[in-house]
Design a protein around this motif. Structure first.
Motif, PDB file in Angstrom:
ATOM      1  N   ASP A  93      -2.022  -6.659  -5.765  1.00  0.00           N
ATOM      2  CA  ASP A  93      -1.301  -7.738  -6.427  1.00  0.00           C
ATOM      3  C   ASP A  93      -0.023  -8.010  -5.627  1.00  0.00           C
ATOM      4  O   ASP A  93       0.385  -7.228  -4.776  1.00  0.00           O
ATOM      5  CB  ASP A  93      -1.017  -7.432  -7.892  1.00  0.00           C
ATOM      6  N   ASP A 143       3.249  -8.136  -6.187  1.00  0.00           N
ATOM      7  CA  ASP A 143       4.412  -7.255  -6.221  1.00  0.00           C
ATOM      8  C   ASP A 143       4.206  -6.028  -5.345  1.00  0.00           C
ATOM      9  O   ASP A 143       5.129  -5.568  -4.664  1.00  0.00           O
ATOM     10  CB  ASP A 143       4.730  -6.822  -7.654  1.00  0.00           C
ATOM     11  N   ASP A 144       3.002  -5.480  -5.346  1.00  0.00           N
ATOM     12  CA  ASP A 144       2.720  -4.344  -4.477  1.00  0.00           C
ATOM     13  C   ASP A 144       2.787  -4.755  -3.003  1.00  0.00           C
ATOM     14  O   ASP A 144       3.277  -4.002  -2.155  1.00  0.00           O
ATOM     15  CB  ASP A 144       1.342  -3.755  -4.792  1.00  0.00           C
ATOM     16  N   VAL A 186       4.699  -0.808  -5.608  1.00  0.00           N
ATOM     17  CA  VAL A 186       5.980  -1.145  -6.229  1.00  0.00           C
ATOM     18  C   VAL A 186       6.329  -0.250  -7.402  1.00  0.00           C
ATOM     19  O   VAL A 186       7.471  -0.237  -7.867  1.00  0.00           O
ATOM     20  CB  VAL A 186       5.963  -2.628  -6.689  1.00  0.00           C
ATOM     21  N   ASN A 191      10.118   0.249  -9.213  1.00  0.00           N
ATOM     22  CA  ASN A 191      10.451  -0.236 -10.557  1.00  0.00           C
ATOM     23  C   ASN A 191      10.832   0.890 -11.504  1.00  0.00           C
ATOM     24  O   ASN A 191      11.555   0.678 -12.486  1.00  0.00           O
ATOM     25  CB  ASN A 191       9.268  -1.018 -11.138  1.00  0.00           C
ATOM     26  N   MET A 205       7.627 -11.135   3.306  1.00  0.00           N
ATOM     27  CA  MET A 205       6.908 -11.586   2.113  1.00  0.00           C
ATOM     28  C   MET A 205       6.016 -12.781   2.435  1.00  0.00           C
ATOM     29  O   MET A 205       4.901 -12.908   1.913  1.00  0.00           O
ATOM     30  CB  MET A 205       7.912 -11.929   1.012  1.00  0.00           C
ATOM     31  N   PHE A 223       4.661  -7.180  -1.789  1.00  0.00           N
ATOM     32  CA  PHE A 223       6.057  -7.420  -1.439  1.00  0.00           C
ATOM     33  C   PHE A 223       6.819  -6.115  -1.239  1.00  0.00           C
ATOM     34  O   PHE A 223       7.702  -6.025  -0.390  1.00  0.00           O
ATOM     35  CB  PHE A 223       6.741  -8.266  -2.504  1.00  0.00           C
ATOM     36  N   ALA A 224       6.494  -5.090  -2.019  1.00  0.00           N
ATOM     37  CA  ALA A 224       7.184  -3.808  -1.884  1.00  0.00           C
ATOM     38  C   ALA A 224       6.937  -3.186  -0.514  1.00  0.00           C
ATOM     39  O   ALA A 224       7.802  -2.488   0.026  1.00  0.00           O
ATOM     40  CB  ALA A 224       6.738  -2.846  -2.984  1.00  0.00           C
TER      41      ALA A 224
END
Length: 562
Positions: A487, A489-490, A548, A552, A430, A492-493
């Motif tokens: 973004d 979150d994408d 992500v 989710n 990350m 980090f996934a």
């Protein structure tokens, strides 16, 4: 088979694969001549193979223990640590003003690689001390430096890092430890810390704890945290260990591996401490220590992988099942791919260390950016390879690998902690796709451009492998452009997938350089890596693009929660 320090491979990587000749060519590191480096590596190889390696099994079979509040280390560890301290290995890269040798980190990490392969549980002691030395050099007052650095560098005292609490692991800002000013420049530290590596010791005279705690006016979260030096014994007027401080080792953790390393639960009960750095600036000082340790932990993974692979290779040569099993295609696949992986991971770690040295010697922002980019990759990939190779080494042994008496399982049990140390590998990934991409991917793209140039330069000599490397680097470059537009979150996934892809491209790059500079063995290992391991990047980049949303969308019930 006894451990044999990989001196020749380390020397070859430094001289022909990474940029170490540039380091020794700088004014700061001019003393790191080829002759001196050869002498250091040779002596470190002798010490680790002959003195430290024989202690590895003893540390596993006879763990550190706490008897009536007194720490008892594993048999032989005192002698082993004495060899490390008296050899000057702890202060290899430390400031000469305080007794260090002032040599490049690339040399320090080369020695750490050999120490970790020989006996990881003992090597953890100097690793943490070296991290504390670096934090003090950058952040402590002159008085603290003068008192503590000579003792830490000499190995008379050892250093620790105290971050984690029962409720505050990765979320360091949730810590509850408190620091109250005493009105005389000292502070009273109260709180409990867990997972403190070598938090107590009988191989040194004093254990010096770098402790994160919050002052009364410290805001919540990480911005309100300060760092304090809290020694086990308070130094007297002559700088020697005096009366006991108000702290104690509550217990030792019972771990799956590194049994010889005492992992302590520490209790601070109004213990006297001294501020390191500025009030509320503890995280900056601690991150100096952690960044040094992150590369060191990646090197630990490589070192243990080396030792596990040596043991598996020797076993395969001796074990008869329809002939020596080393002749069987599947066993040969495991050994060859593991050897190629270890070489690549070692080169990545030494390239990171070299970038740190060049940044230190020149002040060049581009070298600093490269070192920052490579640090999470070196830590994560080095430890992932450590686990992968140690696991494969058990498989090579077959059923005997699962039997403790062979010693194969110890490497897997020991190295398994390294992907968790100093920020889990997920957090490292990350960091790579987040903080390290705040430049819009400039540092990453600059490195990928170099890799593509290297591939083009070798296209006539080794066309198939050069084309494969160029294509993988180009695909990663395109993925990097897309990554910085995602973004968070994408990002980090797909962070672990991206880091893995980057590490494999780097591995291919360094194998290509080795093939061009070395002989037939290096050429054949490069072929193994580029043909068998590098193609896995396509799957990693596909995972990166998945983002992500699908993660989710999976309900908690589908994950198995009632």
């Amino acid at each position: 088979m006894p451990y044999h320090a990989p001196v020749e491979q380390i020397r070859f990587i430094l001289n022909s694969v990474v940029s170490f000749p540039e380091v020794s060519g700088t004014e700061k590191f001019t003393e790191a001549s080829p002759d001196m480096v050869d002498a250091i590596l040779t002596e470190a190889g002798r010490m680790t193979s002959e003195v430290l390696a024989p202690l590895n099994e003893a540390g596993d079979q006879h763990p550190a223990r706490l008897e009536n509040g007194v720490l008892r280390s594993s048999p032989g560890f005192n002698k082993g640590f004495q060899a490390i301290a008296e050899g000057g290995w702890i202060g290899l890269s430390a400031d000469p003003e305080y007794g260090g040798a002032g040599l490049p980190q690339a040399i320090n990490m080369s020695v750490a690689d050999m120490m970790a392969g020989a006996c990881l549980a003992l090597q953890l002691n100097p690793l943490l001390t070296q991290g504390q030395i670096e934090a003090l050099e950058h952040h402590a007052s002159d008085e603290l430096k003068a008192l503590y650095l000579p003792k830490l560098i000499s190995g008379e005292w050892n250093g620790t890092m105290n971050l984690t609490e029962p409720q505050a692991g990765s979320d360091v800002g949730a810590l509850k430890s408190k620091a109250e000013p005493n009105g005389d420049g000292t502070y009273s530290i109260t709180g409990q810390k867990i997972f403190i590596t070598w938090g107590d010791s009988d191989v040194t005279e004093n254990t010096c704890h770098a402790v994160l705690a919050r002052l009364p006016d410290g805001v919540q979260g990480t911005k309100g945290i300060s760092l304090f030096m809290v020694p086990k014994y308070l130094p007297d007027e002559n700088g020697n260990p005096g009366e006991a401080n108000s702290l104690k080792t509550v217990s030792l953790e019972h771990k799956m591996g590194i049994h010889g390393s005492p992992t302590c639960v520490m209790s601070y009960e109004g213990a006297k401490g001294w501020l390191i750095g500025k009030e509320h600036g503890g995280m900056a000082a601690m991150f100096t220590m952690m960044n040094a340790a992150r590369l060191g932990v990646g090197v630990q993974g490589v070192g243990v992988a080396e030792a596990a692979l040596q043991k598996a290779t020797e076993y395969a040569a001796e074990r008869e099942q329809f002939g020596p099993i080393i002749r069987h295609a599947d066993v040969r696949r495991m050994l060859a791919t593991s050897r190629a992986e270890v070489f690549a991971a070692r080169a990545i770690c030494l390239a990171c260390a070299t970038a740190l040295d060049m940044a230190d010697a020149t002040g060049d922002a581009d070298w600093a950016a490269r070192a920052a980019l490579l640090t999470p990759i070196a830590k994560t990939h080095g430890t992932d390879v450590g686990c992968r190779v140690a696991d494969t080494a058990v498989q090579v042994h077959g059923g005997m690998g699962y039997i403790e008496e062979t010693g194969a399982s110890q490497y897997l049990r020991d190295v398994r902690i390294t992907p968790i140390y100093e920020g889990t590998n997920g957090i490292q990934a990350m960091d790579l796709v987040g903080r390290k991409m705040m430049d819009g991917g400039t540092a990453a793209q600059a490195l990928l451009d170099e890799i593509m140039d290297n591939a083009r330069g070798n296209s006539k000599i080794c066309p198939e492998r050069a084309e494969a490397l160029w294509s993988a680097a180009q695909n990663l470059s395109e993925a990097t452009t897309k990554l910085v537009e995602m973004d968070m979150d994408d990002r980090f996934a797909g962070a672990m997938a991206y880091l893995s892809a980057f590490a494999r491209v780097l591995g291919g790059h360094f194998h290509m350089k080795a093939a061009m500079a070395g002989g037939e063995d290096e050429q054949l290992l490069a072929r193994i890596y580029i043909d068998r391991i590098l193609p896995r990047n396509a799957a990693d980049l596909a995972e990166l693009e998945a983002g992500v949303a699908d993660l989710n969308a999976v309900s908690d019930a589908a994950l198995g929660l009632a």
